[in-house]
Design an enzyme around this catalytic site. Sequence first.
Site, PDB file in Angstrom:
ATOM      1  N   ASP A  31       0.854  -1.192   0.000  1.00  0.00           N
ATOM      2  CA  ASP A  31       0.000   0.000   0.000  1.00  0.00           C
ATOM      3  C   ASP A  31       0.891   1.244   0.000  1.00  0.00           C
ATOM      4  O   ASP A  31       1.565   1.517   0.988  1.00  0.00           O
ATOM      5  CB  ASP A  31      -0.889  -0.068   1.254  1.00  0.00           C
ATOM      6  CG  ASP A  31      -1.570   1.243   1.585  1.00  0.00           C
ATOM      7  OD1 ASP A  31      -1.714   2.088   0.682  1.00  0.00           O
ATOM      8  OD2 ASP A  31      -1.967   1.414   2.762  1.00  0.00           O
ATOM      9  N   ASP A  39      -1.819  -1.216  -3.845  1.00  0.00           N
ATOM     10  CA  ASP A  39      -2.048  -0.463  -5.087  1.00  0.00           C
ATOM     11  C   ASP A  39      -0.887  -0.657  -6.057  1.00  0.00           C
ATOM     12  O   ASP A  39       0.117  -1.281  -5.724  1.00  0.00           O
ATOM     13  CB  ASP A  39      -2.276   1.023  -4.769  1.00  0.00           C
ATOM     14  CG  ASP A  39      -1.250   1.558  -3.783  1.00  0.00           C
ATOM     15  OD1 ASP A  39      -0.060   1.289  -3.978  1.00  0.00           O
ATOM     16  OD2 ASP A  39      -1.646   2.219  -2.789  1.00  0.00           O
ATOM     17  N   ASP A 212      -9.863 -15.591 -16.591  1.00  0.00           N
ATOM     18  CA  ASP A 212     -10.742 -16.000 -15.489  1.00  0.00           C
ATOM     19  C   ASP A 212     -11.911 -16.824 -16.034  1.00  0.00           C
ATOM     20  O   ASP A 212     -12.518 -16.460 -17.043  1.00  0.00           O
ATOM     21  CB  ASP A 212     -11.274 -14.722 -14.816  1.00  0.00           C
ATOM     22  CG  ASP A 212     -12.049 -15.003 -13.550  1.00  0.00           C
ATOM     23  OD1 ASP A 212     -11.445 -15.534 -12.604  1.00  0.00           O
ATOM     24  OD2 ASP A 212     -13.258 -14.696 -13.511  1.00  0.00           O
ATOM     25  N   GLU A 277      -7.698 -20.249 -16.546  1.00  0.00           N
ATOM     26  CA  GLU A 277      -8.261 -20.853 -15.338  1.00  0.00           C
ATOM     27  C   GLU A 277      -9.453 -21.649 -15.834  1.00  0.00           C
ATOM     28  O   GLU A 277     -10.530 -21.112 -16.040  1.00  0.00           O
ATOM     29  CB  GLU A 277      -8.728 -19.792 -14.330  1.00  0.00           C
ATOM     30  CG  GLU A 277      -9.206 -20.429 -13.042  1.00  0.00           C
ATOM     31  CD  GLU A 277     -10.493 -19.837 -12.459  1.00  0.00           C
ATOM     32  OE1 GLU A 277     -10.822 -20.161 -11.319  1.00  0.00           O
ATOM     33  OE2 GLU A 277     -11.172 -19.055 -13.137  1.00  0.00           O
TER      34      GLU A 277
END
Length: 543
Positions: A31, A39, A212, A277
């Site tokens: 972060d 981030d 995905d 995936e």
Amino acid sequence: MTVSNPTPLTSDADWWRSAVVYQVYVRSFADSNGDGIGDLQGIRERLPYLRDLGIDALWLTPFYTSPMIDGGYDVADYRDVDPMFGTLADFDHMITDAHALGLRIIVDLVPNHTSSAHPWFQAALAAGPGSAERERYLFADGKGEQGELPPNDWESIFGGPAWTRLDDGQWYLHLFDPAQPDLNWRHPQVRAEFEDVLRFWLDRGVDGFRIDVAHGMIKADGLPDVGFNSMTTGQRQSELLGKGRLPYFDQDEVHDIYRAWRPILDSYPGGRMAVAEAWAETPQRLARYIGPDELHQAFSFDFLDATWSADSFRKVVDTALAESTIVGAPTTWVLSNHDRQRHVTRYGDGAEGLRRARAAALLMLALPGCAYVYQGEELGLPEVLDLPDELRQDPAFLRIGESRDGCRVPIPWSGELAPYGFGPEGSELSWLPAPATWRDLSVAAQTGVPGSTLELYRTALRIRRAHPALAITGGITWLETEPGLLAFSRTAGDAVLTCVVNLSGVPALVDGYGEPIVASQALTGQDAGHLLPVDAAAWFERR
Ligand code: GLC
């Protein structure tokens, strides 16, 4: 950041065949601005750590504009960065620095569903039944006299019906959360849109995509019933994942999509790749996702279900190697990811689980093919099992009480107090709390400490890069052993590297394999041969 000792990317278009890919769960990695959320700038600042660890590429979980109902797997804008994670400019800086350090970047692509906040879905809601706007998703009328029953018996992977009814009477399909409506991949606009999204990120320099739910985009014609679900027989449909056929997964037509994508990837220089995936009924069906005209890899998830036993591990390795022979593509290995309990905990937790996880790492990293390392596994992090319910954010937790939050706790970097350097100096925020025991597992606490899990990974990754027997992508040779041991060799010319894992429950005499070069626990003995402790692995070399 100043880039010291730049190691520019190799021009090898086949880099992914033997790469070590480090999975970054962006929200929990680093972060930079102190808001308690990881981030892109945080990743950028930590790139030297990843370069020194010895990995080849990063896979970043979704960082796109999203209401974050499913950790960003609910995308509202595929071409922008969520303000929580930064800006497109941050992405550009990050990838430039990564490339300068010799690290490639793989991004997550979520094509099966959008967020319900996506402008297309909002337009579909506004336009009403029968409209062209609804055709980009899977809207249907219900069954029963008033259409009060869902169109079929399909079940969400997160539990409950896969259909939600709107006030205007129609239902829409969501194989995951209601905030993740499934797209209609038979619609030309949907296909054109994602081809454009691929180009958008390829133009920004990404080296690959993790696709995905790659098996999910096409649904069987007529949306037929499965025939059972938790409501009717008590058996969840998702139990068939990887074992059986479902009308909403692994339909033949899905391969047309990848055959259209491959020429796009191939039209860019430098070996742009994609990893699926995907879940399919048999290894043969999974292998169909891979090949010169489709995707480069599909995850082999069998390690995630393997128990700590020589038979179980050997079966995983043999099955995956056989799969890769079917298509001539390299295997992939995954011990942990953001969807599963961390392997330290799966193997028994505590000291035992950690010992075994370290041994499993040496096993995985000695195997041919591509290894995926989930952030924090190089620190030996366990699953956090005691997160307070009110902090859990996984949508599956609300629906079926299963939570993937325990493997998503922010990484401990340094310091005495939580969140252990996750944010900038003095920042006390982290979106999930790290346990007190993680102070001793932080990057700083393990760096340079002989025998630490971090140094074990560094050593193994350094050898993996440099050793001729590990550099090639060929097969392995199993060696005969006492029961409960696994031993295999890899050979290049005169160089032989042998990996031995002790799953027998007693220390094992390991003799005749050559000089030990790395071990997950110190070996004892010498003249009469080495003793490999319980739950340990070691690499030996002979030249
Ligand atoms: C994949 C992701 C998982 C996500 C789901 C829906 O399985 O790995 O985290 O919840 O897809 O997008």
